[in-house]
Design a protein around this motif. Structure first.
Motif, PDB file in Angstrom:
ATOM      1  N   ASP A 117      -0.542  -9.322   2.336  1.00  0.00           N
ATOM      2  CA  ASP A 117       0.320  -8.310   1.724  1.00  0.00           C
ATOM      3  C   ASP A 117      -0.092  -8.149   0.264  1.00  0.00           C
ATOM      4  O   ASP A 117       0.024  -9.080  -0.529  1.00  0.00           O
ATOM      5  CB  ASP A 117       1.782  -8.739   1.834  1.00  0.00           C
ATOM      6  CG  ASP A 117       2.736  -7.673   1.346  1.00  0.00           C
ATOM      7  OD1 ASP A 117       2.786  -7.455   0.112  1.00  0.00           O
ATOM      8  OD2 ASP A 117       3.441  -7.069   2.168  1.00  0.00           O
ATOM      9  N   LYS A 118      -0.579  -6.960  -0.107  1.00  0.00           N
ATOM     10  CA  LYS A 118      -1.118  -6.775  -1.454  1.00  0.00           C
ATOM     11  C   LYS A 118      -0.036  -6.914  -2.525  1.00  0.00           C
ATOM     12  O   LYS A 118      -0.314  -7.397  -3.628  1.00  0.00           O
ATOM     13  CB  LYS A 118      -1.816  -5.424  -1.572  1.00  0.00           C
ATOM     14  CG  LYS A 118      -0.924  -4.208  -1.360  1.00  0.00           C
ATOM     15  CD  LYS A 118      -1.743  -2.918  -1.448  1.00  0.00           C
ATOM     16  CE  LYS A 118      -0.863  -1.700  -1.247  1.00  0.00           C
ATOM     17  NZ  LYS A 118      -1.656  -0.440  -1.316  1.00  0.00           N
ATOM     18  N   GLY A 119       1.199  -6.535  -2.194  1.00  0.00           N
ATOM     19  CA  GLY A 119       2.286  -6.700  -3.153  1.00  0.00           C
ATOM     20  C   GLY A 119       2.594  -8.163  -3.404  1.00  0.00           C
ATOM     21  O   GLY A 119       2.841  -8.571  -4.550  1.00  0.00           O
ATOM     22  N   GLU A 149       2.260 -10.217  -6.862  1.00  0.00           N
ATOM     23  CA  GLU A 149       3.443 -10.914  -7.371  1.00  0.00           C
ATOM     24  C   GLU A 149       3.122 -12.373  -7.701  1.00  0.00           C
ATOM     25  O   GLU A 149       3.525 -12.893  -8.758  1.00  0.00           O
ATOM     26  CB  GLU A 149       4.556 -10.843  -6.329  1.00  0.00           C
ATOM     27  CG  GLU A 149       5.805 -11.632  -6.663  1.00  0.00           C
ATOM     28  CD  GLU A 149       6.763 -11.671  -5.482  1.00  0.00           C
ATOM     29  OE1 GLU A 149       7.185 -12.783  -5.110  1.00  0.00           O
ATOM     30  OE2 GLU A 149       7.069 -10.592  -4.934  1.00  0.00           O
ATOM     31  N   ARG A 150       2.389 -13.059  -6.806  1.00  0.00           N
ATOM     32  CA  ARG A 150       2.045 -14.456  -7.057  1.00  0.00           C
ATOM     33  C   ARG A 150       1.070 -14.578  -8.228  1.00  0.00           C
ATOM     34  O   ARG A 150       1.117 -15.549  -8.976  1.00  0.00           O
ATOM     35  CB  ARG A 150       1.439 -15.091  -5.808  1.00  0.00           C
ATOM     36  CG  ARG A 150       2.424 -15.269  -4.698  1.00  0.00           C
ATOM     37  CD  ARG A 150       3.545 -16.274  -5.032  1.00  0.00           C
ATOM     38  NE  ARG A 150       4.524 -16.250  -3.982  1.00  0.00           N
ATOM     39  CZ  ARG A 150       4.362 -16.830  -2.808  1.00  0.00           C
ATOM     40  NH1 ARG A 150       3.268 -17.535  -2.556  1.00  0.00           N
ATOM     41  NH2 ARG A 150       5.294 -16.728  -1.885  1.00  0.00           N
ATOM     42  N   ALA A 151       0.189 -13.591  -8.358  1.00  0.00           N
ATOM     43  CA  ALA A 151      -0.726 -13.611  -9.494  1.00  0.00           C
ATOM     44  C   ALA A 151       0.053 -13.543 -10.804  1.00  0.00           C
ATOM     45  O   ALA A 151      -0.226 -14.285 -11.755  1.00  0.00           O
ATOM     46  CB  ALA A 151      -1.711 -12.450  -9.395  1.00  0.00           C
ATOM     47  N   ARG A 152       1.050 -12.674 -10.855  1.00  0.00           N
ATOM     48  CA  ARG A 152       1.870 -12.577 -12.067  1.00  0.00           C
ATOM     49  C   ARG A 152       2.615 -13.875 -12.319  1.00  0.00           C
ATOM     50  O   ARG A 152       2.759 -14.325 -13.459  1.00  0.00           O
ATOM     51  CB  ARG A 152       2.863 -11.414 -11.937  1.00  0.00           C
ATOM     52  CG  ARG A 152       2.231 -10.029 -12.012  1.00  0.00           C
ATOM     53  CD  ARG A 152       3.275  -8.951 -12.159  1.00  0.00           C
ATOM     54  NE  ARG A 152       4.157  -8.862 -10.989  1.00  0.00           N
ATOM     55  CZ  ARG A 152       3.918  -8.105  -9.923  1.00  0.00           C
ATOM     56  NH1 ARG A 152       2.801  -7.361  -9.871  1.00  0.00           N
ATOM     57  NH2 ARG A 152       4.770  -8.078  -8.913  1.00  0.00           N
ATOM     58  N   ALA A 153       3.104 -14.501 -11.250  1.00  0.00           N
ATOM     59  CA  ALA A 153       3.882 -15.735 -11.395  1.00  0.00           C
ATOM     60  C   ALA A 153       3.065 -16.853 -12.017  1.00  0.00           C
ATOM     61  O   ALA A 153       3.616 -17.715 -12.720  1.00  0.00           O
ATOM     62  CB  ALA A 153       4.424 -16.174 -10.029  1.00  0.00           C
TER      63      ALA A 153
END
Length: 330
Positions: A40-42, A46-50
């Motif tokens: 899931d690209k979203g 999201e995990r990259a931002r986290a």
């Protein structure tokens, strides 16, 4: 085969685990292949931002070429919202859909190999899907009658004659037919996917002291030794059966290119002690190349940025080496 022409599918695994963030890290790692994330690209973004990772995600389509700092993603949407560290059986279908996309891509030639992040077997079973693991699922989906699970790392290659079975069920599962097939698969893939012209295989006994002449079990005498004798007559270089408690010593290991253990916890504790965090799980016998990390979903680390990508990097590098060896053998 040029490095630039190799394309690998990398699945994100259990969405609540560390897989998505480990896959996100691939955008900033140099690789000898074009890596296509499946997930899931979203969620990946999201995990990259986290974890404080600057990530540029691009929808992957056939024909795309690799671009530095960009993660190509074959989008497979989540079935339900996902919170790091909190598994949800509703997303079991998402996990299996990622695997299916990677398998189909390998079978039709879109991908040269697939690399898998860890899944949570219990959650998939909780969703009502009988799931024993990646190895068994891949065999079923590709119509492969028998596959062999092998882990590599720390200078070792350890394959298994039986996989995810209760210890009490191992002796009955260890038949002459299954053992011979396992050794043929192991021998063929060491030759064709690892480039070993005449692989040397060390075989563990099932019982303590390899049965000690039948005093501690007769499987060595009645099953293992006859199979080895038959396959040696076919030209295979097989050493054993050897007592497992002394097999994993430098003197013995120098004699072989791989070890065949009779059951899961006979060989893998040694392998993981030698390589944990940098090992790779390989499925042999498939019509495709598949490697995986050697660790679990690490739910407690998801979203923290403390997950170690070493095993994923090793799985990718191993897949590339196997693709090169396979193409060279064709």
């Amino acid at each position: 085969m040029s490095a630039a022409s190799i394309r690998l599918a990398v699945t994100c695994g259990e969405p609540a685990g560390i897989g998505p963030e480990l896959v996100a890290l691939l955008a900033h790692r140099d690789s000898a292949a074009h890596l296509v994330a499946i997930g899931d690209k979203g969620l990946i973004a999201e995990r990259a931002r986290a974890i404080g990772l600057n990530l540029n995600v691009r929808d992957w389509v056939a024909g795309n070429t690799a671009s530095a700092g960009v993660l190509d993603v074959l989008h497979v949407p989540l079935a339900a919202p996902c919170v790091a560290g909190q598994v949800d059986p509703r997303n079991a279908s998402h996990v299996l859909a990622m695997l299916d996309a990677a398998i189909d891509g390998c079978v039709d030639g879109c991908f040269d190999a697939m690399v898998t992040a860890p899944v949570h077997k219990g959650v998939i079973n909780d969703a009502g899907v009988v799931f024993h693991g990646h190895t068994e699922y891949l065999a079923d989906r590709t119509g492969t009658a028998q596959v062999v699970m092998m882990l590599a790392g720390g200078g070792l290659r350890v394959a298994l004659a039986t996989t995810h079975l209760a210890l009490k069920d191992v002796p009955a599962a260890l038949t002459a037919e299954s053992l011979a097939t396992t050794l043929r698969i192991l021998h063929a893939d060491l030759r064709d996917k690892f480039g070993l012209a005449s692989p040397r295989i060390l075989i563990a006994g099932l019982n303590p002291h390899a049965g000690e002449g039948g005093h501690m079990g007769r499987e060595e005498i009645e099953i293992i030794e006859p199979v080895l004798a038959s396959l040696r007559a076919e030209g295979m270089n097989l050493i054993g059966p050897l007592p497992a408690d002394t097999l994993f010593t430098p003197h013995q290991l120098r004699r072989g290119d791989a070890v065949l253990a009779m059951y899961h916890d006979q060989g893998l504790p040694v392998l993981k002690y030698a390589s944990f965090g940098g090992g790779v799980n390989i499925t042999l016998g498939l019509p495709i190349v598949r490697t995986s990390v050697d660790h679990g979903t690490a739910l407690d680390l998801a979203g923290s940025g403390r997950g170690d990508p070493g095993s994923l990097y090793t799985a990718i590098d191993t897949a590339i080496e196997m693709v090169r060896a396979r193409k060279g053998a064709e």
